[in-house]
Design a protein around this motif. Structure first.
Motif, PDB file in Angstrom:
ATOM      1  N   ALA A  24      38.734  31.668  35.488  1.00  0.00           N
ATOM      2  CA  ALA A  24      40.183  31.686  35.648  1.00  0.00           C
ATOM      3  C   ALA A  24      40.822  31.081  34.406  1.00  0.00           C
ATOM      4  O   ALA A  24      40.210  30.263  33.705  1.00  0.00           O
ATOM      5  CB  ALA A  24      40.575  30.900  36.889  1.00  0.00           C
ATOM      6  N   SER A  47      45.736  37.334  39.828  1.00  0.00           N
ATOM      7  CA  SER A  47      45.050  36.222  39.179  1.00  0.00           C
ATOM      8  C   SER A  47      44.992  36.501  37.683  1.00  0.00           C
ATOM      9  O   SER A  47      45.258  37.613  37.230  1.00  0.00           O
ATOM     10  CB  SER A  47      43.640  36.034  39.761  1.00  0.00           C
ATOM     11  OG  SER A  47      42.840  37.164  39.504  1.00  0.00           O
ATOM     12  N   ARG A  49      42.471  35.952  34.335  1.00  0.00           N
ATOM     13  CA  ARG A  49      41.118  35.648  33.863  1.00  0.00           C
ATOM     14  C   ARG A  49      41.083  35.719  32.342  1.00  0.00           C
ATOM     15  O   ARG A  49      41.777  36.529  31.734  1.00  0.00           O
ATOM     16  CB  ARG A  49      40.111  36.653  34.420  1.00  0.00           C
ATOM     17  CG  ARG A  49      40.112  36.759  35.913  1.00  0.00           C
ATOM     18  CD  ARG A  49      39.098  35.875  36.477  1.00  0.00           C
ATOM     19  NE  ARG A  49      39.084  35.978  37.924  1.00  0.00           N
ATOM     20  CZ  ARG A  49      38.370  35.227  38.678  1.00  0.00           C
ATOM     21  NH1 ARG A  49      37.608  34.305  38.132  1.00  0.00           N
ATOM     22  NH2 ARG A  49      38.402  35.340  39.971  1.00  0.00           N
ATOM     23  N   VAL A  67      44.500  41.766  38.426  1.00  0.00           N
ATOM     24  CA  VAL A  67      44.124  40.672  37.530  1.00  0.00           C
ATOM     25  C   VAL A  67      44.724  40.917  36.149  1.00  0.00           C
ATOM     26  O   VAL A  67      44.668  42.033  35.643  1.00  0.00           O
ATOM     27  CB  VAL A  67      42.576  40.581  37.385  1.00  0.00           C
ATOM     28  CG1 VAL A  67      42.183  39.416  36.491  1.00  0.00           C
ATOM     29  CG2 VAL A  67      41.897  40.496  38.728  1.00  0.00           C
TER      30      VAL A  67
END
Length: 172
Positions: A24, A47, A49, A67
């Motif tokens: 992350a 999210s 990354r 992501v």
């Protein structure tokens, strides 16, 4: 068309594994994304990354998870202000739903893989999406046009020779 589709899906699955294994993003990047998400008006869960690969920053949506994938080396080169503008660009893709449009592209290209106009149309669509996202960033940060152009040049320089993003990605 079938062979091409199998190749695309297998590459996407490999890249998805790489994204899922990536750590992350650091807290400062995560906080910036949280701030921008509320400012931009995105309700989707996503999210962020950071990946050790020479890729362009992108929105990756394979399966149910969305992501933002960022190359570590580029993130280390950018200042906090530059990262904020780069993240705003990627979030503009999410807000517009560009990552969902990739699914339609895959279907159309699987059917019309032999037709050059399909590939040309895809390229023009991506160019227009990028222009829209750039305009969105300049709308959010109207006094930072020069700084944003520096982000674009730095990003282009960092990934110029290595463009290997999967078809599902909405690239910077």
């Amino acid at each position: 068309g079938g062979v091409w589709l199998v190749i695309v899906i297998s590459r996407a699955m490999r890249f998805d594994r790489l994204v899922r294994q990536a750590p992350a993003a650091a807290t400062d990047i995560t906080r910036t994304v949280e701030h921008l998400v509320s400012r931009v008006g995105i309700k989707a869960r996503l999210s962020v990354r950071v990946i050790d690969a020479a890729i362009s920053p992108m929105v990756w949506a394979f399966g149910l998870q969305t992501v933002i994938v960022l190359p570590r080396r580029l993130m280390e080169q950018l200042s906090g202000e530059q990262r904020e503008m780069l993240l705003a660009h990627e979030l503009a893709h999410v807000r517009r739903g560009d990552h969902r449009l990739r699914w339609l592209e895959i279907v159309v290209l699987a059917i019309y893989w032999w037709y050059p106009v399909a590939w040309w149309t895809r390229k023009q669509l991506h160019r227009m999406q990028e222009e829209c996202c750039d305009a969105h960033v300049l709308e959010l940060f109207p006094k930072r046009a020069l700084a944003y152009s520096e982000v674009l040049l730095t990003t282009a320089e960092a990934v110029f020779q290595q463009r290997a993003a999967p078809l599902w990605a909405s690239e910077f």
